[in-house]
Write a protein that holds these residues in place. Structure first.
Motif, short mmCIF file in Angstrom:
data_model
loop_
_atom_site.label_atom_id
_atom_site.label_comp_id
_atom_site.label_asym_id
_atom_site.label_seq_id
_atom_site.Cartn_x
_atom_site.Cartn_y
_atom_site.Cartn_z
N THR A 150 0.80 -1.01 0.00
CA THR A 150 -0.08 0.07 -0.06
C THR A 150 0.91 1.34 -0.03
OG1 THR A 150 -1.50 1.28 1.22
CG2 THR A 150 -0.25 -0.28 2.42
N ASP A 254 -6.33 -4.51 -6.11
CA ASP A 254 -6.83 -3.13 -6.03
C ASP A 254 -8.20 -3.22 -5.45
OD1 ASP A 254 -4.56 -2.76 -7.31
OD2 ASP A 254 -5.51 -2.37 -9.36
N THR A 346 0.20 -4.56 -8.10
CA THR A 346 0.13 -3.89 -6.61
C THR A 346 1.58 -4.10 -6.03
OG1 THR A 346 -2.11 -3.65 -6.49
CG2 THR A 346 -0.88 -3.25 -4.50
N PRO A 357 -0.54 1.51 -7.50
CA PRO A 357 -1.21 0.66 -8.57
C PRO A 357 -2.21 1.34 -9.42
CG PRO A 357 -2.05 0.51 -6.49
CD PRO A 357 -0.92 1.54 -6.16
#
Length: 359
Positions: A150, A254, A346, A357
């Motif tokens: 992330t 995602d 990602t 992403p």
């Protein structure tokens, strides 16, 4: 950005959140009240099938004189190990079958056929991961301390080696789980003596596991010990890859959101439910594929109800999707291939500074 207030993020009123919680509580209650002999028979059949397949696969490996026979036995052994890990070990250790009050099929007594101790994993997974799902700094499953998954995780130079680290994690996933559980268990123990005791338990299990797979069973094959050793190594590798793929598809694609620790301040039952739904992802699967992966293709439902039996998640998913449609909530799902592709996109995009992403 990590979500700090789930209700505000979802544009839901307090009344809506309470209503969602009530409906999800009703789903749980309906399943719990309907559990019975058929469910107990299901898990006992699964245990019997897994053990029979394991024994049969090892006999084929030991007795076959052809390359085809060896591969058939090894593939069967890998499948047996996958079932033991995911449909049995993972789900039983979640307490999904504790309602049976069977001491042999209970979360406190089941020890899985993997390097790590199931008891140590239960703390890192059942508590740290499932209670604090996707909360930064609380859920240690976010990237397993190896991967940046992330943009809210700070980029560090070692992330440039993500392609290699990702492959290594996939190939050795059982060891990643084992070390992850040990570290979490050591972190919550206050004394050096307590930490040393956990390490002794861990290395005792590792010693037993390595001895079984790579010493005892090959030795029982006598002159054909090399074939058995190679089969065990290969089966463990295939099992690790399969488990990795299932877990990654349920957590990294995602749309699987992460959360700021502030989300925990005064979090209600309804907000906890919403966090589980926003932080997980499903993939479409046939009944056979679902069984082969411990029914973790229903990761959203598993996170909502981690201790409900896995064989009920398919029917639960129908009601959860209806609930999401009713309240205009996201339901992150897709094909197996697309979810895996999205997870890898990602992981590798975030390996570089300021990577994000594609949407």
């Amino acid at each position: 950005m990590a979500i700090a207030d789930v209700s505000t993020y979802m544009h839901l009123s307090t009344q809506d959140v309470e209503a969602i919680a009530d409906e999800l509580d009703t789903i749980r209650r309906d399943v719990e009240e309907s559990l019975g002999a058929k469910d107990a028979a299901y898990i006992r059949r699964t245990i019997l099938f897994q053990r029979a397949l394991d024994v049969g696969a090892r006999l084929v490996i030991a007795r076959s004189r052809s390359r085809t026979g060896w591969w058939l036995g090894t593939a069967s052994l890998a499948y047996a190990k996958s079932i033991e890990n995911m449909e049995l070990g993972h789900n039983i250790s979640h307490g999904q079958w504790d309602w049976m009050n069977d001491p042999e099929i209970h979360s406190t007594s089941w020890e899985w056929d993997m390097a790590g101790l199931s008891a140590q994993w239960r703390y890192s997974h059942n508590y740290r991961h499932h209670i604090f799902s996707n909360v930064l700094g609380m859920d240690e499953d976010i990237g397993y301390r190896l991967l940046r998954v992330t943009p809210d995780q700070p980029w560090r130079r070692p992330h440039l080696f993500t392609p290699l680290r990702n492959l290594l994690l996939a190939a050795t996933f059982e060891w990643g789980i084992a070390l992850h559980g040990l570290r979490s268990e050591r972190d919550r123990v206050d004394t050096p003596a307590g930490r040393a005791a956990e390490e002794r338990r861990f290395f005792g299990k590792v010693s037993r596991q390595l001895s079984k797979d790579y010493v005892l069973l090959p030795a029982l094959s006598l002159r054909r010990w090399r074939r058995t050793l190679a089969a065990n190594v290969t089966a463990n590798l295939l099992r690790n890859l399969w488990v990795y793929v299932n877990i990654i598809c349920g957590h990294i694609p995602d749309g699987a959101e992460t959360f700021d620790p502030a989300v925990l301040d005064g979090e209600t039952r309804g907000e906890w439910y919403l966090r589980q739904m926003l932080g997980a992802a499903n993939f479409t699967a046939s009944p056979l594929l679902a069984f082969s992966g411990g029914h973790l293709c229903y990761q959203i439902e598993h996170h909502l109800f981690p201790d409900l039996p896995s064989n009920r998640l398919a029917q639960v998913s129908v009601r959860v999707r209806e609930l999401c449609a009713k309240y205009d909530l996201p339901y992150n799902t897709g094909s197996f291939a697309s979810q895996f592709f999205r997870s890898q996109r990602t992981i590798h995009t975030l390996a570089v500074p300021d990577g994000a992403p594609a949407k």
